[in-house]
Structures are given as C-alpha cells and as structure tokens.
Write a protein that holds these residues in place. Structure first.
Motif, PDB file in Angstrom:
ATOM      1  N   THR A 125       0.842  -1.077   0.044  1.00  0.00           N
ATOM      2  CA  THR A 125       0.132   0.029  -0.055  1.00  0.00           C
ATOM      3  C   THR A 125       0.802   1.403  -0.002  1.00  0.00           C
ATOM      4  OG1 THR A 125      -1.787  -1.141   1.371  1.00  0.00           O
ATOM      5  CG2 THR A 125      -1.868   1.260   1.226  1.00  0.00           C
ATOM      6  N   PHE A 126       1.868   1.227   0.694  1.00  0.00           N
ATOM      7  CA  PHE A 126       2.732   2.323   0.982  1.00  0.00           C
ATOM      8  C   PHE A 126       3.370   2.454  -0.501  1.00  0.00           C
ATOM      9  CE2 PHE A 126       1.966   2.291   5.319  1.00  0.00           C
ATOM     10  CZ  PHE A 126       1.931   3.676   5.682  1.00  0.00           C
ATOM     11  N   ARG A 127       3.877   1.134  -1.087  1.00  0.00           N
ATOM     12  CA  ARG A 127       4.584   1.420  -2.326  1.00  0.00           C
ATOM     13  C   ARG A 127       3.425   2.029  -3.435  1.00  0.00           C
ATOM     14  NH1 ARG A 127       9.232  -0.181  -1.416  1.00  0.00           N
ATOM     15  NH2 ARG A 127       9.661  -2.241  -0.532  1.00  0.00           N
ATOM     16  N   TYR A 128       2.352   1.302  -3.547  1.00  0.00           N
ATOM     17  CA  TYR A 128       1.442   1.824  -4.389  1.00  0.00           C
ATOM     18  C   TYR A 128       1.256   3.596  -4.379  1.00  0.00           C
ATOM     19  CZ  TYR A 128      -2.999   2.471  -7.030  1.00  0.00           C
ATOM     20  OH  TYR A 128      -4.009   2.705  -7.829  1.00  0.00           O
ATOM     21  N   TYR A 129       1.024   4.039  -3.280  1.00  0.00           N
ATOM     22  CA  TYR A 129       0.821   5.413  -3.072  1.00  0.00           C
ATOM     23  C   TYR A 129       1.980   6.316  -3.197  1.00  0.00           C
ATOM     24  CZ  TYR A 129      -4.077   4.452  -2.463  1.00  0.00           C
ATOM     25  OH  TYR A 129      -5.342   3.754  -2.724  1.00  0.00           O
ATOM     26  N   ALA A 130       3.168   5.590  -2.939  1.00  0.00           N
ATOM     27  CA  ALA A 130       4.598   6.467  -3.268  1.00  0.00           C
ATOM     28  C   ALA A 130       4.489   7.102  -4.595  1.00  0.00           C
ATOM     29  CB  ALA A 130       5.645   5.329  -3.128  1.00  0.00           C
ATOM     30  N   GLY A 131       3.846   6.528  -5.628  1.00  0.00           N
ATOM     31  CA  GLY A 131       3.785   6.972  -6.728  1.00  0.00           C
ATOM     32  C   GLY A 131       2.855   8.254  -7.055  1.00  0.00           C
ATOM     33  N   ALA A 132       1.880   8.205  -6.093  1.00  0.00           N
ATOM     34  CA  ALA A 132       0.949   9.365  -6.386  1.00  0.00           C
ATOM     35  C   ALA A 132       1.169  10.729  -6.306  1.00  0.00           C
ATOM     36  CB  ALA A 132      -0.249   8.850  -5.258  1.00  0.00           C
TER      37      ALA A 132
END
Ligand code: NAD
Length: 455
Positions: free
Chosen positions: A91-98
């Motif tokens: 989840t943190f990796r996914y939103y790191a791209g946001a």
C-alpha cells in the motif's frame, strides 16, 4: 493518565501496558499535525514519494516482527498476519507513486485559462478498528500522506501496538516530526474529540455502522469531510450450475477468515435449493478440519476471537435450539476460542441472517432461481461485498450488476486489492479506499481561472 492493558486474546495475558490518551493528548497531536502541515504540503512531489518508498522499505525490513506483533495482539494466524503486513508494504509503495500523479485539468473557457488543482485537506483524523489494525491504518495513512496531509491516527484500544510501531518506523524512515501522530485511547473520548475538533478537516473511519452513524452526525457540526467503511452482511451466492467443490472450498475462508471478524465476511451463504445437500456435504469436512488454535503456530488457520465480550456477543447468535448443520472444533482453556459453525437452513428474516455477527458463524439460506437470489442478497441494510458462483457468464454479470454492494467477485472470494476501489453501498459506508479513488477523498478540487486579456 490511566493505563491501557493490551491483552493477547490467545492467552488472555497482558502483553503490554501503555498510557491511555485523552482529550489533551488529542489536542496536542492535532496541534503538532497543524504545525507540520505547511512544510509537508510544500515537500516536492518526488521527494514525498521517495519518503513513502523509504517507509515501505523500512516496514518490509520489519515484516516478521510486525506480523508477530499483529498475530499476538489481534489473535490472527501468523501466515495471515504476514500477508497483511505484506499488503501494508504494498500500500505504501502504491501510493509512493501518487504525489507526482495528482493531476488537475485544464478546461476550455472564454477570456483566459481555467485549471484545477487537487489540494490536500490539512489535518486528517483516521479512526481504525481492531480486526485488521495495521492494514486498515495503512489504507488511510498512505493516500493521506501522498496527497500532502498531516495525520492523527487513533487505533482501537484493543490493538494499538502496531500503529505505535508504525509511528516510530515512519520517524526513523525520515518522515518529518508531526506529520504522523498516533494517539491510543478510547473511541468515546479520543475518537469523539477528533470528530469535533475544529482543526481536523476530515475523518476517515472504519468500524461499526452504529459508531459510523454517530461520527457522520458529529462531523456535520464543522462540515468535515467524512469517509466511512462500516459493517456488512455479505452474500455468497452459489447457483446449482456452479463448480460446487470450488465454491465449498472457498466458503470457509470467505467467512471464517480472521475468525469471522471481517467486514467482508460472506456470512450469508445463499445456495440454490437443489444444490443445498451437495454443497453442505462438500463444506462439512472443510469446516470440521479447520485448524483452530495458537496464532503463532504455522499450521493454524483460525485464531481466537478478540475478547471475552466479542465471544459472548457471537455466542448469543447460536442458542441451544439453533439449527447447527456443521460445527468445527476449538481449543479449551485460556483464550477467547469459538468453534466455526454453519447454521442451515436459515430464513433471511432471522436475526442470525440479518445482523453482522462478526464471528465464525455462517448461515446457509436456500433460494429458488436468479430473481430470488438477487432479492435475498439485497434484503439487508448493508452492501459491502459478495460472491457469485456459477458457470453461466451472462448470469454472473447480471447478478453482479443487480447486487447492491461495493465489492463483488465471481467464482472467487477476493475482496481487496491495493489497486482497486474498496467500500460499501447502503449502510456499509460512504467513499472508497485503495486504488486511485482513495486519493480523491484526501484532496479537495480547487478551480483557478487566469484572465489572459482576450475577449
Ligand atoms: P467500533 O465501531 O467499535 O470502533 C472502531 C473505532 O472507532 C475504534 O478505534 C474505536 O475506538 C472508535 N470509536 C468508538 N466509539 C467512537 C466514537 N463515539 N467516536 C469516535 N470514534 C469512536 O468497531 P470495532 O468493533 O473496532 O470493529 C468492528 C466493526 O468494524 C465491524 O462492524 C466491522 O464490520 C467494521 N469494519 C468495517 C470495515 C470496512 O472496511 N467496511 C473493515 C473492518 C471493520
């Protein structure tokens, strides 16, 4: 300040003691978050993304330790706990791209240029339950941080330990002071204070529909943004033409996962009448052989319930005259154990079929034909998740479109993926978590018109 005694549900022993926060601590945390906000929103998007990647790395390094903590505190099998902490990292990796993808629009207008921006809200209050403590916290913390907000996170009093670790790990990973603040205390005091606090712009809540109702009402006083992920009573619809073996193999995980303490639990198993006997015959050995026991044993499939209160509340749905068709086993002795149970046949109007039990009790409800399956599935105040088992593709999609629920799966019991929206219809909630949708709930749209002097 009095102390919170954190109990390990498998042993009933105290595993930690920590100070119980109150209104003063909430106010101080909100003040820290407010002070940190201007600098945090000003961090360059790529740098904010790098910090979130760093936090994901730090969590991945501590995966085993966090999984053990969660398994002990929430009473969940260690294999499940590892999977959950793995999802936290993801989840943190996914939103790191946001941060670099929070795009606005340009809109054709006369006389100038019109553009939109997605702005962070400010201080957001995140209130989470005890069933998936760190996972649900991460679903909120990661998009809130990615969008540039500062956070006060209130974990459930029964399971505060992993959130406290998250705060420490975030600081070690370089998140600036004051951006993420954890306050462990009672919902009626700390949660309620967050809801009424004038400096909190939004409440993101996961918990019971009853408490969610109060939060929605309380938030109205200061026109806070509110997202609510609430209870469920989801249907697992099994048509006679389905692969019954596959449906029966998936059904226990769909309702007894996390000992049934799962908002997505498919606790109403609707089975086409002609298939009820075959389905129950295929289900019975799978429920009877479920390994219920020590969460830290690698072989365990189901742990204890979270507390003695929860066990009494679940037991009330299985009175002596309940139609118990299948009963699994559970250990004796210390620990809040409860054997998995399937009730059959049950009418959809009965209490066990209407109310969220939040324990390992499933109801098998017979139906005749597609129209009745849809009607029964929708005959509930809830609308969170559900499954449809059939080999008829047209029917699968017809039923999926007709069922009033936010998260459905066909020939599967999957509810949650980091990249797809999750949330409820009807009294199961408002708003969506995960996927791109979550970011919208942690930002407001600003429209800016720039007059260029043209006619
Ligand atoms: P709960 O509603 O009792 O508590 C949830 C959180 O709210 C806790 O942190 C609690 O301290 C806090 N709280 C309690 N009273 C409050 C108040 N007056 N003001 C502000 N905060 C308050 O829920 P629970 O027992 O911890 O969790 C179980 C419930 O959560 C079930 O109904 C389940 O379906 C739901 N749930 C929903 C989802 C979802 O995503 N839809 C996920 C997990 C759990």
């Amino acid at each position: 300040m009095s102390a919170i005694e954190v109990i390990e549900p498998a042993t009933e022993q105290v595993m930690a003691e920590l100070p119980r926060a109150g209104v003063e601590e909430v106010d101080a945390a909100v003040a820290r978050a407010k002070a940190a906000f201007p600098a945090w929103r000003g961090v360059a998007p790529a740098d904010r993304g790098a910090l979130l990647h760093g936090l994901a790395d730090a969590l991945a390094e501590r995966l085993e330790e966090l999984a053990t903590l969660e398994a002990r505190n929430a009473g969940k099998p260690i294999g499940d706990a590892r999977g959950e902490i793995g999802m936290v990292v993801e989840t943190f990796r996914y939103y790191a791209g946001a941060p670099e993808r929070l795009l606005g629009q340009t809109i054709p207008v006369a006389g100038g240029v019109d553009m939109t921006f997605r702005e962070p809200l400010g201080v957001v209050g995140l209130i989470v339950p005890w069933n998936f403590p760190l996972t649900i916290a991460a679903w909120k913390v990661a998009p809130a941080l990615a969008a540039g907000n500062c956070i006060v996170l209130k974990p459930a009093e029964l399971t505060p330990l992993s959130a406290i670790e998250l705060e420490k790990i975030a600081l070690e990973a370089g998140l600036p002071e004051g951006v993420l603040n954890v306050v462990a205390g009672p919902g009626s005091v700390c949660g309620a204070r967050l809801v009424e606090h004038p400096d909190v712009a939004k409440i993101a809540f996961t918990g019971s529909t009853e408490v969610g109702r109060g939060i929605a009402a309380g938030a109205a006083a200061t026109i806070k943004r509110v997202t609510l992920e609430l209870g469920g009573k989801s249907a697992n619809i099994v048509f006679a033409d389905a692969d019954l073996e596959a449906a029966a193999a998936a059904a226990p995980g769909a309702v007894f996962g996390n000992a049934g303490q799962d908002c997505c639990a498919r606790s109403r198993i609707l089975v086409e009448r002609s298939a009820v006997d075959d389905f129950l015959a295929a289900l019975a050995p799978r429920v009877e052989s479920l390994r219920v026991g020590d969460p830290l044993d690698e072989a365990t499939e189901m742990g204890p319930l979270i507390s003695a209160d929860q066990r009494s509340s679940v037991a009330a749905y299985v009175p002596d005259d309940a139609p118990v068709a299948i009963r699994g086993t559970a250990p004796d002795g210390p620990g809040y154990w409860f054997a998995p149970i399937v009730l059959a046949p049950v009418a959809n109007s009965e209490r066990a079929a209407r109310e969220e039990i939040f324990g390992p009790v499933a109801c098998v409800i017979p139906f005749d034909g597609e129209a009745e399956a849809i009607a029964l599935a929708n005959e509930t105040i809830y609308g969170l998740s559900g499954s449809i088992w059939t080999r008829d593709g047209g029917r699968a999609l017809r039923v999926a479109r007709a069922v009033e629920a936010g998260v459905l799966s066909i020939n599967s019991n999957t509810s949650v993926r980091v990249s797809t929206p999750f949330g409820g219809f009807k009294q199961s909630g408002v708003g969506r978590e995960l996927g791109p949708d979550a970011l919208e709930h942690y930002t407001d749209v600003k429209n800016v018109y720039y007059a260029t002097g043209e006619d």
